[in-house]
Design an enzyme around this catalytic site. Structure first.
Site, PDB file in Angstrom:
ATOM      1  CG  ASP A 227      -2.176   0.905   0.922  1.00 19.87           C
ATOM      2  OD1 ASP A 227      -2.100   1.751   0.002  1.00 19.87           O
ATOM      3  OD2 ASP A 227      -3.198   0.783   1.630  1.00 19.87           O
TER       4      ASP A 227
HETATM    5  C1  BGC Z   1      -5.076   3.289   0.038  1.00 20.86           C
HETATM    6  C2  BGC Z   1      -5.120   2.387  -1.180  1.00 20.86           C
HETATM    7  C3  BGC Z   1      -4.865   3.197  -2.423  1.00 20.86           C
HETATM    8  C4  BGC Z   1      -3.528   3.880  -2.289  1.00 20.86           C
HETATM    9  C5  BGC Z   1      -3.152   4.718  -3.484  1.00 20.86           C
HETATM   10  C6  BGC Z   1      -3.832   4.145   0.078  1.00 20.86           C
HETATM   11  O1  BGC Z   1      -3.968   5.152   1.048  1.00 20.86           O
HETATM   12  O2  BGC Z   1      -5.170   2.517   1.222  1.00 20.86           O
HETATM   13  O3  BGC Z   1      -6.371   1.753  -1.248  1.00 20.86           O
HETATM   14  O4  BGC Z   1      -4.933   2.394  -3.566  1.00 20.86           O
HETATM   15  O5  BGC Z   1      -3.563   4.732  -1.156  1.00 20.86           O
HETATM   16  O6  BGC Z   1      -3.924   5.862  -3.547  1.00 20.86           O
END
Ligand code: BGC
Length: 719
Positions: A227
């Site tokens: 993530d």
């Molecule tokens: C989220 C993800 C997301 C990523 C990119 C993170 O804060 O948990 O779901 O895809 O950011 O934006």
């Protein structure tokens, strides 16, 4: 599967520096992607762009179809429609020059007030798995890599970057892992790890879950991506099985914001809860090279990472350089498709089909000529989604008032009633995002006229029907602290219901909410976050152009009755540990076990038609069939659900019933059809830490009906 020889030949030509550039994100020169790998031009490896997800495409500065919230897609109980939505999102990603979509999110809905429930699918693993697999299959049918997230036990936003989910193996296996397994079985190209820890170990360091379970037992051969800023270590992560670090570079301005704040008061900078440290990047850069040199990470591991990334780039035709962005609206799978009529139609279909008719005393569907008062603090805004990385900006959207005005044949009056409910967004919590960059729609509209409760009551009293639109406000990175509707909306509904007995409430929420006035109104619809089609979808269901065929993917009950409420250790946790003490008894499994009546059970939803069920029959080891007849004088769509009740085994505590399968069927007035249901193994099996998966011998009752609490017929299956 990728062309292995081709990939191996390519790998052999790459220098270590080139390999490292394929496993750590970099800044996107075009600035549209959420995550970017620069590729290796000299070796013919093109740049690779990853983009959010999951409610549509969030490419920076670009507009795209705003699909309904994922929980609405799940409420359709229609895996084919999920597939079509996935394919549309895949085509839009391609049109916007993106290669991988950061969707779907399949975390089980454990905490009813979790800020991201709207991005997830269900409290049930078979249901989440089936809808998630449909989305994966659709996205990848358009030659875009799907990314199932967030692996695993990311079930709350409070302390999401640090909290440890303390969860036993049985519960992980029976509840939280299966939707990810279903995505892997559907051929998903990528898995994103969660920010949280599980039983003390950060998910990006979790060798057992990432290395042993996902890549070993499940034979996942795509790449595992962190993530955003969610990689915990270099050596631990590489050896656990992480393949790609994202975004790989610090967010612009993040270091300055942290420094200047530290300079202000001399204290260490603290990132707001739920916001990852956006300077924490580059762990798969030089530190990975050093770890390989020192022998802490085998060189073969880097090759494996690269092989997995190249495998997906190749699998979807991107090594041939045939993916090009095109003009809006063109229809060509190679070139993508954006905001086309068919995509608008799919968004509208999902919004209408995912609408759940919670209660109806007969006022719905509305008569075409009825005089309608449209009331609510946000009736002049579409409810696109919740806040955070899934925010999508559509080209076209319809507000509730616009939708009803264009459908109604009687008079339409409007009133806000009470102050506007403001959207909340993760982006407002970021210390390094300037005010100009804030997401659309979050700022209060100061040009609106003052709301007046008296005006709303007068409008309601003068109309044949009062339709009140209410909403919650949720975002990634924050949980709600209550299931009550925000602001003065409950007061508004009660005041309107007191003067008009034909009051219909249309709820827009990211998950369960409390509806204290529900017995005082004539009908209640749950529309989740309907996306760009908002007002049109609402009108189509209110007037009966569409059957409200959604069913609840999550139990609605008073907040105090959920198993995660009451004990702090269960939620939000104590000392950064949250104990899943309820085990597998989440959602309807809990309410069945506690023998309490929820407000609306899992699977619930009325139709404008009426369905009668004949006797169910066992047709095979793994299948049952049931005749279903539409006895109404109008067409309708029924979601037939099958739950399995296991035989009792001494010393084993199992849920009373578990969803084993479902099938949606469209029936004309008077039509009768035999519906065949496949039963998922998961509903028969239980997991023991020593024995692994076991199917107890005996007779299993298969309950078939309209919801988990409305069983119409049963069959028996022996094991
Ligand atoms: C989220 C993800 C997301 C990523 C990119 C993170 O804060 O948990 O779901 O895809 O950011 O934006």
């Amino acid at each position: 599967m990728a062309d292995d020889d081709h990939i191996e030949a390519l790998l052999a030509r790459l220098s270590r520096t080139q390999k490292l550039a394929l496993v750590r994100g970099a800044a996107d020169p075009e600035g549209t992607a959420t995550g970017y790998l620069p590729g290796v031009e000299a070796a013919g490896i093109p740049p690779f762009r990853l983009v959010d997800g999951p409610l549509g495409i969030r490419a920076e500065g670009q507009r795209a179809t705003a699909f309904p919230a994922s929980i609405a897609t799940a409420a359709t109980f229609d895996t084919d429609l999920a597939r079509r939505q996935g394919a549309a999102m895949g085509r839009e990603a391609t049109a916007l020059g993106q290669d991988a979509l950061l969707a779907p999110g399949v975390n089980i809905i454990r905490v009813p007030q979790c800020g991201r429930n709207f991005e997830y699918l269900s409290e049930d693993p078979v249901h989440a798995g089936a809808v998630g697999a449909g989305l994966v299959d659709g996205i990848q049918s358009a030659d875009v890599v799907a990314t199932v997230k967030h692996f695993v036990a990311n079930n709350q936003e409070t302390h999401r970057t640090t909290v440890s989910a303390e969860v036993d193996e049985r519960t992980l296996r029976e509840l939280y892992l299966p939707p990810f397994r279903a995505a892997v079985d559907a051929g998903v190209g990528s898995v994103m790890t969660a920010y949280n820890r599980v039983n003390g170990t950060h998910m990006s360091d979790h060798e057992r879950l990432v290395g042993d379970v996902l890549k070993g037992e499940w034979e996942f051969d795509g790449y595992v991506v962190s993530d955003w800023y969610g990689l915990e270590s270099t050596v631990g992560a590489a050896n656990a099985g992480m393949d790609v670090e994202m975004p790989g570079v610090a967010a612009p301005g993040a270091a300055d914001a942290a420094d200047s704040d530290t300079a202000d008061d001399g204290e260490d900078f603290e990132w707001p809860d739920g916001i990852p440290d956006a300077t924490h990047a580059g762990l798969f850069g030089d530190p990975l090279a050093d770890a390989i040199d020192s022998g802490e990470v085998p060189a073969a591991r880097l090759d494996d990472m690269v092989r997995r990334v190249l495998g997906q780039i190749d699998r979807f035709g991107r090594l041939d350089g045939d993916q090009t962005a095109v003009e809006d609206g063109e229809s060509d799978d190679q070139a993508g498709e954006l905001d086309s009529q068919r995509h608008r139609d799919i968004a509208a279909d999902v919004a209408a089909r995912g609408t759940v008719l919670l209660d109806n005393d007969g006022v719905l569907p509305l008569a075409d000529g009825a005089d309608v008062a449209v009331i609510g603090p946000n009736i002049d805004e579409p409810k696109l989604g919740g806040g955070g990385s899934s925010e999508t900006t559509p080209v076209h959207s319809v507000t509730p008032v616009e939708g009803i005005e264009s459908r109604a044949e009687g008079a339409v009056t409007t009133a806000f009633g009470v102050p506007q409910i403001e959207s909340v967004s993760l982006f407002d919590l970021l210390p390094f995002v300037g005010e100009d960059d804030e997401a659309d729609g979050s700022a209060e509209d100061t040009t609106r006229r003052e709301p007046s409760l008296d005006d709303a009551v007068d409008a309601a009293a003068a109309a044949d029907v009062a339709v009140v639109f209410v909403r919650d406000a949720t975002t990634e990175a924050r949980d709600r602290n209550t299931l009550a509707l925000p602001g003065r909306q409950d007061e508004l509904v009660s005041a309107v219901a007191a003067v008009n007995e034909n009051t219909v409430v249309v709820v827009r929420s990211g998950g369960p909410v409390e509806l204290p006035w529900r017995e005082d109104v004539a009908a209640v619809l749950e529309q989740w976050y309907p996306g760009q089609a908002d007002g049109d979808a609402a009108a189509a269901v209110l007037y009966g152009d569409r059957d409200p065929s959604g069913r609840l993917p999550v139990t609605f009950a008073p907040q105090s009755e959920y198993p995660t409420v009451g004990a702090e250790r269960r939620y939000p946790g104590v000392d950064d540990e949250v104990y899943y003490d309820e085990g597998v008894f989440v959602g309807y499994r809990h309410f069945d076990d506690a023998d309490t009546d929820p407000t609306y059970p899992f699977g619930h939803g009325h139709s404008y038609a009426t369905f009668e069920y004949g006797d169910a029959e066992t047709t095979g080891d793994q299948t049952v069939a049931v005749p279903v007849e539409n006895v109404a004088d109008r067409p309708g769509r029924e979601v037939v659900q099958a739950y399995v009740r296991p035989p009792s085994v001494a010393g084993v505590d199992r849920p009373q019933r578990e969803l084993a399968g479902f099938e949606a069927v469209q029936l004309d007035a008077g039509e009768r059809r035999t519906v065949e249901l496949a039963l998922d193994d998961l509903a028969f099996s239980r997991y023991g830490p020593d024995a692994g998966w076991t199917v107890d011998t005996g007779a299993y009752t298969v309950e078939i009906g309209r919801s988990s609490r409305d069983i119409r017929t049963t069959a028996s299956v022996d094991r």
